[in-house]
Design a protein around this motif. Structure first.
Motif, PDB file in Angstrom:
ATOM      1  N   LEU A   4     -65.464  54.182 -12.490  1.00 24.87           N
ATOM      2  CA  LEU A   4     -65.268  55.560 -12.033  1.00 24.87           C
ATOM      3  C   LEU A   4     -66.146  55.854 -10.820  1.00 24.87           C
ATOM      4  N   PRO A  45     -67.065  66.154 -12.729  1.00 27.23           N
ATOM      5  CA  PRO A  45     -65.799  66.325 -13.453  1.00 27.23           C
ATOM      6  C   PRO A  45     -65.888  65.750 -14.872  1.00 27.23           C
ATOM      7  N   TYR A  98     -67.059  53.751  -8.535  1.00 25.36           N
ATOM      8  CA  TYR A  98     -66.406  53.163  -7.366  1.00 25.36           C
ATOM      9  C   TYR A  98     -65.200  53.995  -6.942  1.00 25.36           C
ATOM     10  N   GLN A  99     -64.454  54.483  -7.936  1.00 28.63           N
ATOM     11  CA  GLN A  99     -63.289  55.308  -7.597  1.00 28.63           C
ATOM     12  C   GLN A  99     -63.719  56.561  -6.855  1.00 28.63           C
ATOM     13  N   LEU A 100     -64.828  57.160  -7.303  1.00 29.86           N
ATOM     14  CA  LEU A 100     -65.332  58.359  -6.625  1.00 29.86           C
ATOM     15  C   LEU A 100     -65.691  58.028  -5.182  1.00 29.86           C
ATOM     16  N   MET A 101     -66.383  56.903  -4.993  1.00 32.17           N
ATOM     17  CA  MET A 101     -66.787  56.539  -3.642  1.00 32.17           C
ATOM     18  C   MET A 101     -65.573  56.314  -2.751  1.00 32.17           C
ATOM     19  N   ASN A 102     -64.538  55.678  -3.331  1.00 36.38           N
ATOM     20  CA  ASN A 102     -63.359  55.378  -2.544  1.00 36.38           C
ATOM     21  C   ASN A 102     -62.511  56.603  -2.267  1.00 36.38           C
ATOM     22  N   SER A 103     -62.796  57.706  -2.973  1.00 37.49           N
ATOM     23  CA  SER A 103     -62.073  58.949  -2.697  1.00 37.49           C
ATOM     24  C   SER A 103     -62.938  59.884  -1.878  1.00 37.49           C
ATOM     25  N   TYR A 104     -63.901  59.356  -1.136  1.00 34.58           N
ATOM     26  CA  TYR A 104     -64.798  60.118  -0.280  1.00 34.58           C
ATOM     27  C   TYR A 104     -65.788  60.978  -1.063  1.00 34.58           C
ATOM     28  N   ARG A 105     -65.718  60.982  -2.399  1.00 33.71           N
ATOM     29  CA  ARG A 105     -66.558  61.920  -3.152  1.00 33.71           C
ATOM     30  C   ARG A 105     -67.940  61.315  -3.391  1.00 33.71           C
ATOM     31  N   LEU A 106     -68.705  61.195  -2.311  1.00 34.30           N
ATOM     32  CA  LEU A 106     -69.975  60.483  -2.376  1.00 34.30           C
ATOM     33  C   LEU A 106     -71.051  61.266  -3.121  1.00 34.30           C
ATOM     34  N   ASP A 107     -70.992  62.601  -3.060  1.00 31.66           N
ATOM     35  CA  ASP A 107     -71.991  63.390  -3.790  1.00 31.66           C
ATOM     36  C   ASP A 107     -71.798  63.226  -5.286  1.00 31.66           C
TER      37      ASP A 107
END
Lengths: 329, 516
Positions: free
Chosen positions: B475, B313, B477-486
């Motif tokens: 950001l 993104p 960490y935010q991605l990881m916390n929103s399940y967006r691990l890829d």
């Protein structure tokens, strides 16, 4: 030096100054993950500003410690994202005011009578597995304890993570006086205890562990966002531990009417309708048939375990001692 | 006395040093005052303290001991791609913790490369989870730092000394006794100290790889006090203990450090004597092993994230740009302050060194809470988030920059100080004609390290996070916390690439300007 000052100014300027809404300001404290474009924050802001004639200012961070540090000098008018299990201390601080909402019609699996903290979404702790990797997942909590030790799981530390704390209270609620023995049986299967949820969940998606402590609603993300139906929650008849996220009004707010309006908004169909896919958990006031179909079809436990905040707080320290006595040898 | 006082008052380094002490101890005091005093520790806190010291000492010793053969092999062998390899080997130190952990687990985990190889050989699988994992990860992070510091030591021995030794027919043992060991005696304690202090405040590594609470560090106890018990008094007590440990370790390392006193050389770039025979084979092996250990986890992180970079993104690129600007300012601040402090230390004010090392053990949580309490009423935490992050990252990088600059500043003073004094070279002229050119190489390295560290660091995030204008690590960490691990994996590659590029640019710049 002058360049540095200018550059500093440039980076500190908000990058996306979403059209400044007119009217009075309402300050909302929210957890960190709320604010991203993938979190519920932007939708909440847009939705509320449409009806309030105000400017909703969202401030993110570690909400409860921050409010406690600021005391009654806090700028916050409303907060969102507090957790059950940590509300006792918040209530005792006297910083919060009654939410004034009618609690009839909430769609929680438990009875909710709290007049200060208002739930906006909820879920239960559960172990998530990948059906393609684990053909025969444990079907009861006891099965999990009795499983061979090469079944590896990752859990979170109850001293640093809210889901870790839920797990602690879950085991204590199910096993009571036998909690120590339960932990002893579980221990060889615990590959690691991570400080937060994301490290553990990462290890699960990487295939390092077979099961991970997460929530009954976690599979929804994989179905809804990734069209991946292989991730499932293992449902145990012993029950699953309830966890809700809460909103509350500050007693010191200088915008009490707007704050009350925000509380109305939290339970409104607009807010409730978007929260499932924005925060990947069940909305607190939305009939099941209005959920996205795959969400409504998620596996549900028959029993939900719920502790009042007093019970949770009383149980926390002794349960933590028990857990440490098993895990910290 | 009056003369001495005047020197102190005139030297900017002493003022900055005093400011640092005020920042670290002042924030502690504010937190303690808020809590109404310090609180006592429980039995688990003492257990955490014991484990913290033990793992930090072991990690530091292993890193320092392993770094010696690697640094020596790199110092005396010449091969194609040597410069690039040296730079690459520095990469683990600047990786965000969570990314490195994922890389390590992929290589050393249950289904990782190492265990699959062991299984093929019919050997039992080994587990990365437990104290051994904590040590492994700490060596992974800090070996690069120790190697670079010791390598600098080797390069600082004037080539003339080696040539003299050769013409006198020194054997390898003689070379060791007269040149290498004195140099190590000067450099090694500092390297050990730096690694020890880094490991003292370890949080996520110890927890994630420690396998459970038997591997708890003080920093976790602070976090618990802050998050669940809201016991600020305890947080302050634990923070104070960290500072005490830092001073103790600093005192110890100063006692065992002996200046080597090689004197000045002509800066001719002459290759070090490279003994042939089995030593050559050993050096090749050492370099290959170090490269495999440090680079395989990195390669895994890159392979994992690369495919998703295109679809990232836009927010990632905005955050990346923001982070680069912030890292550059942090690095400039850190370099300026470190240079002032290093010159003050070299002119004999030893306490300034202690002041400069303090931030390394300052608990980010206590520091953040203290700053938050100090600044409330002055400005909102949201407005202060990015400036505070820039400043804190500069301060946190300072101890590393100092460790690099102090030996060089000392040598500069010993070798050229009297000449410059007798010429009356002072102020800006001295800075421009002597200090900056002579220190260009360590300055470049220190600047690169500061920029890379600032790029990958979260700052004091809990209270000062502006989540809507996030830095790149936030950001992630935010991605990881929103399940967006890829996406998080791809974001990690971007972060790594930028950190690395910043490091490389500074380091290269320093080396170019070092050519007199």
């Amino acid at each position: 030096m002058r360049f540095a000052a200018l550059a500093l100014l440039a980076v500190t300027m908000p990058a996306t100054n979403a059209a400044m809404a007119a009217g009075p300001e309402l300050t909302l404290y929210a957890p960190d993950y709320f604010a991203t474009e993938w979190g519920p924050g932007p939708k909440i802001e847009a939705g509320f500003e449409k009806i309030c004639g105000c400017d909703l200012v969202m401030v993110t961070g570690d909400v409860l410690p921050r409010i406690m540090l600021e005391g009654d000098r806090t700028e916050a008018d409303v907060v969102i994202g507090l957790n059950t299990d940590t509300t006792l201390r918040a209530r005792e601080s006297g910083l919060f005011a009654p939410h004034g909402q009618d609690l009839n019609g909430l769609t929680l699996p438990v009875t909710w009578t709290d007049d200060t903290f208002l739930p906006f979404n909820w879920s239960e702790t559960a172990f998530i597995y990948d059906a393609t990797r684990l053909a025969n997942p444990p079907s009861t909590f006891q099965d999990l304890l009795d499983a061979p030790d090469d079944l590896k799981i990752a859990i979170q530390d109850p001293r640093s993570s809210i889901s870790g704390l839920s797990m602690l209270l879950w085991v204590k609620s199910v096993y009571g006086d036998k909690a120590v023995e339960a932990w002893q049986k579980l221990r060889p299967k615990v590959l690691t205890v991570t400080p937060g949820w994301s490290e553990a969940y990462g290890m699960f998606t990487e295939g390092e562990v077979d099961m991970v402590l997460s929530f009954t609603t976690s599979p929804a993300y994989h179905i809804g966002a990734e069209q991946d139906t292989t991730k499932r929650a293992a449902i145990f008849p012993e029950g699953h531990y309830f966890m809700a996220e809460l909103a509350a009004k500050l007693a010191s707010s200088d915008q009490p009417e707007l704050a009350a309006k925000f509380m109305d908004y939290v339970l409104s169909p607009d807010f409730q309708g978007m929260i499932a896919e924005a925060n990947w958990s069940y909305p607190s006031k939305l009939p099941r048939n209005q959920l996205p179909a795959y969400f409504a079809a998620l596996d549900r436990p028959e029993r939900t375990i719920f502790l009042s905040e007093t019970e949770a707080e009383e149980m926390r320290k002794p349960a933590l001692e028990e857990w440490l006595s098993v895990f910290a040898q | 006395m009056a003369e001495r006082l005047r020197t102190i008052a005139r030297s900017p380094g002493t003022w900055v040093g005093a400011g640092l002490i005020l920042l670290v101890l002042g924030t502690l005091a504010v937190v303690a005052a808020y809590a109404g005093g310090l609180s006592a520790l429980g039995p688990w806190d003492w257990a955490a303290l014991r484990f913290t010291i033990w793992q930090a000492a072991l990690s530091a010793t292993l890193s320092a001991v392993l770094a010696v053969p690697v640094a020596r092999a790199l110092a005396r062998r010449r091969f194609a791609g040597r410069g690039l390899l040296i730079t690459l080997l520095g990469a683990p130190f600047i990786l965000p913790v969570i990314v490195a952990i994922m890389g390590l687990v992929a290589v050393f985990g249950r289904n990782g490369l190492v265990n699959d190889t062991l299984a093929l050989l019919g050997v039992d699988r080994v587990s990365i989870f437990g104290w051994q994992g904590v040590i492994l990860a700490h060596v992974f992070f800090n070996l690069p730092l120790a190697v670079r510091m010791i390598l600098h030591g080797w390069q600082a021995i004037p080539a003339e000394r080696f040539r003299l030794a050769q013409s006198l027919g020194f054997s390898a043992a003689d070379m060791g006794r007269h040149l290498e060991r004195p140099m190590l005696r000067e450099v090694l304690p500092g390297a050990w100290l730096a690694v020890f202090l880094v490991c003292l405040t370890s949080f996520a590594v110890a927890l994630t790889l420690g396998g459970g609470p038997s591997a708890t560090t003080i920093e976790l106890a602070i976090y618990q006090a802050f998050r669940f018990d809201f016991d600020m008094g305890k947080a302050a007590t634990l923070g104070l203990i960290q500072v005490g440990l830092c001073l103790l370790a600093l005192g110890l390392s100063t006692r065992v450090t002996v200046p080597a006193g090689f004197g000045a050389g002509l800066d001719r770039d002459i290759a070090l004597p490279a003994p042939p025979g089995w030593r050559r084979g050993a050096d090749v092996l050492v370099i290959a092993l170090a490269a495999a250990f440090l680079l395989t986890p990195l390669a895994h992180v890159i392979l994992q994230g690369l495919p998703n970079i295109v679809g990232l993104p836009d927010a990632v690129w905005t955050a990346a740009a923001r982070s680069v600007v912030m890292a550059l300012i942090s690095a400039a601040l850190a370099l300026g302050i470190a240079l002032m402090l290093a010159l003050a230390v070299a002119s004999g004010q030893r306490w300034v060194e202690a002041a400069g090392m303090l931030p390394i053990v300052a608990s980010p949580l206590v520091l953040g809470t203290g700053l938050f309490l100090m600044l409330r009423g002055v400005a909102s935490a949201q407005q202060m988030a990015l400036p505070v992050t820039v400043a804190i990252n500069a301060v946190m990088a300072l101890p590393f920059a100092l460790r690099i600059l102090i030996p060089a500043a000392r040598a500069l003073r010993a070798d050229y100080g009297r000449l410059a004094d007798s010429l009356g070279m002072d102020g800006l002229a001295r800075l421009r004609l002597l200090t900056l050119p002579r220190l260009a190489r360590p300055l470049g390295f220190a600047g690169g390290l500061s920029a890379a560290l600032a790029m990958g660091d979260l700052g004091v995030i809990t209270l000062f996070a502006d989540s809507r204008n996030p830095t790149l690590p936030l950001l992630l960490y935010q991605l990881m916390n929103s399940y967006r691990l890829d996406d998080a994996a791809a974001c990690a590659v971007v972060l790594m690439a930028i950190s690395f590029a910043l490091f490389w640019a500074f380091d290269k710049g320093g080396r170019l300007h070092a050519q007199l």
